[in-house]
Design a protein around this motif. Structure first.
Motif, mmCIF file in Angstrom:
data_model
loop_
_atom_site.group_PDB
_atom_site.id
_atom_site.type_symbol
_atom_site.label_atom_id
_atom_site.label_comp_id
_atom_site.label_asym_id
_atom_site.label_seq_id
_atom_site.Cartn_x
_atom_site.Cartn_y
_atom_site.Cartn_z
ATOM 1 N N MET A 48 0.929 -1.177 0.029
ATOM 2 C CA MET A 48 0.027 -0.057 -0.084
ATOM 3 C C MET A 48 0.846 1.130 0.007
ATOM 4 S SD MET A 48 -2.611 -1.383 2.835
ATOM 5 C CE MET A 48 -1.870 -0.718 4.195
ATOM 6 N N GLU A 49 0.655 2.241 -0.715
ATOM 7 C CA GLU A 49 1.550 3.433 -0.905
ATOM 8 C C GLU A 49 0.424 4.523 -0.954
ATOM 9 O OE1 GLU A 49 4.406 3.194 -3.934
ATOM 10 O OE2 GLU A 49 3.761 1.263 -4.240
ATOM 11 N N THR A 50 1.242 5.641 -0.186
ATOM 12 C CA THR A 50 0.834 6.904 -0.561
ATOM 13 C C THR A 50 2.094 7.807 -0.938
ATOM 14 O OG1 THR A 50 1.650 7.707 1.701
ATOM 15 C CG2 THR A 50 -0.725 6.714 1.468
ATOM 16 N N PRO A 51 1.900 8.935 -1.036
ATOM 17 C CA PRO A 51 3.250 9.658 -1.637
ATOM 18 C C PRO A 51 4.206 9.753 -0.562
ATOM 19 C CG PRO A 51 1.383 10.991 -2.392
ATOM 20 C CD PRO A 51 0.752 9.818 -1.356
ATOM 21 N N THR A 54 5.130 3.912 2.297
ATOM 22 C CA THR A 54 4.763 2.497 1.675
ATOM 23 C C THR A 54 4.606 1.212 2.708
ATOM 24 O OG1 THR A 54 6.046 3.086 -0.001
ATOM 25 C CG2 THR A 54 5.822 0.730 0.390
ATOM 26 N N ILE A 55 3.842 0.601 2.828
ATOM 27 C CA ILE A 55 3.673 -0.485 3.593
ATOM 28 C C ILE A 55 3.629 -1.849 2.814
ATOM 29 C CG2 ILE A 55 2.021 -1.699 5.128
ATOM 30 C CD1 ILE A 55 1.198 0.930 6.218
ATOM 31 N N ILE A 82 0.220 -11.223 9.257
ATOM 32 C CA ILE A 82 1.246 -12.227 9.645
ATOM 33 C C ILE A 82 2.428 -11.297 9.830
ATOM 34 C CG2 ILE A 82 2.748 -13.977 8.563
ATOM 35 C CD1 ILE A 82 0.090 -15.035 7.228
ATOM 36 N N ASN A 83 2.828 -10.304 8.871
ATOM 37 C CA ASN A 83 3.962 -9.491 9.182
ATOM 38 C C ASN A 83 3.629 -8.149 8.435
ATOM 39 O OD1 ASN A 83 4.747 -9.417 6.114
ATOM 40 N ND2 ASN A 83 5.479 -11.407 6.404
ATOM 41 N N ARG A 84 4.496 -7.138 8.764
ATOM 42 C CA ARG A 84 4.512 -5.733 8.291
ATOM 43 C C ARG A 84 5.416 -5.124 8.376
ATOM 44 N NH1 ARG A 84 -0.165 -0.970 9.739
ATOM 45 N NH2 ARG A 84 1.011 0.597 9.086
ATOM 46 N N ASN A 85 5.836 -4.146 7.182
ATOM 47 C CA ASN A 85 7.000 -3.453 6.987
ATOM 48 C C ASN A 85 6.519 -2.192 6.768
ATOM 49 O OD1 ASN A 85 9.234 -5.494 8.026
ATOM 50 N ND2 ASN A 85 8.720 -6.386 6.221
ATOM 51 N N SER A 86 6.967 -1.128 7.134
ATOM 52 C CA SER A 86 6.817 0.326 6.722
ATOM 53 C C SER A 86 7.937 1.001 6.225
ATOM 54 C CB SER A 86 6.069 1.084 7.903
ATOM 55 O OG SER A 86 4.934 0.713 8.342
ATOM 56 N N PHE A 87 7.902 1.856 5.252
ATOM 57 C CA PHE A 87 8.908 2.417 4.677
ATOM 58 C C PHE A 87 8.686 3.968 4.688
ATOM 59 C CE2 PHE A 87 9.002 -1.642 3.105
ATOM 60 C CZ PHE A 87 10.291 -2.248 3.364
#
Length: 87
Positions: A48-51, A54-55, A82-87
């Motif tokens: 999933m992305e916004t400007p 990002t996830i 199950i897992n999640r990473n944010s950038f």
């Protein structure tokens, strides 16, 4: 309520302008406690992305599917992350 679910989904899709999904394993169809409904379980990866954010995550979904006027409809949904990473 149906209205709450509709607003929740609408807010989600309005917030995340760019979405991508891919199936991570096979769909599994199982009987439910109700003779009028089947359960479909699957795991998927998504981004999933916004400007500005990002996830990337993986989640397991279980959908309850029932006949509604001759057509299958999703009547329940449960998701477990199950897992999640944010950038």
């Amino acid at each position: 309520s149906k209205n709450y679910i509709w607003k929740d989904k609408e807010t989600f899709f309005r917030s995340w302008r760019r979405l991508s999904y891919s199936l991570a394993d096979d769909l599994r169809i199982v009987n439910s406690d109700s003779p009028d409904m089947i359960l479909i379980t699957f795991t998927f990866d998504f981004t999933m992305e916004t400007p500005t954010k990002t996830i990337r995550a993986t989640a397991k979904n279980t959908w309850g599917i029932a006949d509604y006027d001759g057509s299958p409809r999703i009547i329940s949904e449960k998701q477990t992350r199950i897992n999640r990473n944010s950038f």
